[in-house]
Design a protein around this motif. Structure first.
Motif, mmCIF file in Angstrom:
data_model
loop_
_atom_site.group_PDB
_atom_site.id
_atom_site.type_symbol
_atom_site.label_atom_id
_atom_site.label_comp_id
_atom_site.label_asym_id
_atom_site.label_seq_id
_atom_site.Cartn_x
_atom_site.Cartn_y
_atom_site.Cartn_z
ATOM 1 N N VAL A 51 9.464 24.725 18.033
ATOM 2 C CA VAL A 51 10.889 24.380 17.982
ATOM 3 C C VAL A 51 11.214 23.039 18.643
ATOM 4 N N ARG A 52 10.232 22.400 19.254
ATOM 5 C CA ARG A 52 10.518 21.190 20.036
ATOM 6 C C ARG A 52 11.235 20.134 19.220
ATOM 7 N N VAL A 54 12.740 20.662 16.280
ATOM 8 C CA VAL A 54 13.718 21.249 15.363
ATOM 9 C C VAL A 54 15.129 20.979 15.895
ATOM 10 N N ILE A 59 17.623 25.536 13.946
ATOM 11 C CA ILE A 59 16.976 26.579 14.753
ATOM 12 C C ILE A 59 17.154 27.970 14.138
ATOM 13 N N GLN A 62 14.707 28.564 11.323
ATOM 14 C CA GLN A 62 13.345 28.612 11.846
ATOM 15 C C GLN A 62 13.071 29.964 12.495
ATOM 16 N N THR A 63 13.981 30.407 13.311
ATOM 17 C CA THR A 63 13.765 31.671 14.011
ATOM 18 C C THR A 63 13.831 32.868 13.072
ATOM 19 N N LYS A 101 14.347 26.245 25.464
ATOM 20 C CA LYS A 101 14.661 26.180 24.041
ATOM 21 C C LYS A 101 13.920 27.262 23.263
ATOM 22 N N VAL A 102 12.629 27.433 23.557
ATOM 23 C CA VAL A 102 11.827 28.442 22.858
ATOM 24 C C VAL A 102 12.370 29.843 23.137
ATOM 25 N N ALA A 105 15.845 30.480 21.691
ATOM 26 C CA ALA A 105 15.886 30.616 20.239
ATOM 27 C C ALA A 105 15.499 32.018 19.790
#
Length: 216
Positions: A51-52, A54, A59, A62-63, A101-102, A105
């Motif tokens: 996710v860095r 993204v 997000i 992606q998730t 962030k990780v 998310a």
């Protein structure tokens, strides 16, 4: 006799940037947590949970993709926790923002999601254990130039490690460090029980990793 569905051993899913990173995480976690049942660590090649890079508006999509794969996996085997590896590609304290962030998310998932984030890359952590690196190839120089220092400030850690193990006067075709050596370094750390000794240098992101492993 196989176990009933409700008695299946919960697994710890390991996601990462590539096979080497996933292997490293599994090797280190297995050694740090011998109480985890054998076979409970399950590395998955997909999904890519990075996710860095993204942007915030992407997000959710992606998730959603990652969550769908994990939920499908959970139907086959109950999940105890998810370890998500991603390099910070920056010096400390960049790992802090990426961990946030990780884990932010994927907070809606029903299992603990723990981010494994080295700063700059996993190779920065290997400077904490120079004797383990040296044990991978006897022709390598002991990469001890960061002894007592903060390895979290090393930029381009892979390139720096390649230079560090190269002895003076080495031939142009000298076999230096490669990314595929990373699991071997992790194995040497475990074999020599270096995980349970003070490391040769300092790294805040390494300490965070140790703390995350305790939370599984």
């Amino acid at each position: 006799m196989s176990r009933a569905r409700g008695q299946q051993q919960p697994i710890v899913v390991v996601l990462g940037e590539d096979d080497n990173d996933r292997q490293v995480v599994c090797i280190l976690v297995s050694a740090l947590r011998p109480d985890l049942p054998k076979g409970s660590l399950k590395p998955l090649r997909k999904p890519m949970a990075l996710v860095r890079k993204v942007p915030p508006d992407r997000i959710p999509s992606q998730t959603t993709r990652v969550s769908a794969v994990l939920r499908a996996q959970a139907v086959r085997s109950p999940i105890r926790a998810v370890l998500m590896h991603e390099d910070a590609d920056d010096v400390e304290p960049a790992h802090q923002a990426l961990i946030k962030k990780v884990e932010g998310a994927f907070r809606p998932l029903p299992w603990p999601v723990l981010a494994v984030v080295p700063a700059w890359e996993t190779e920065a952590w290997w400077f904490l254990f120079p004797t383990a690196v040296r044990a991978v190839h006897r022709s390598w120089r002991l990469p001890d130039q960061y002894t007592g220092k903060d390895v979290g400030k090393i930029r381009n850690a892979k390139e720096q490690l390649r230079k560090a193990v190269r002895p003076a006067g080495a031939r142009a075709n000298f076999r230096s460090y490669e990314v595929s050596d990373s699991p071997r370094v992790a194995e040497e750390i475990v074999v020599h029980r270096l995980l349970f000794q003070p490391p040769a240098a300092r790294s805040a992101s390494w300490q965070v990793f140790l703390d995350k492993v305790k939370m599984i």
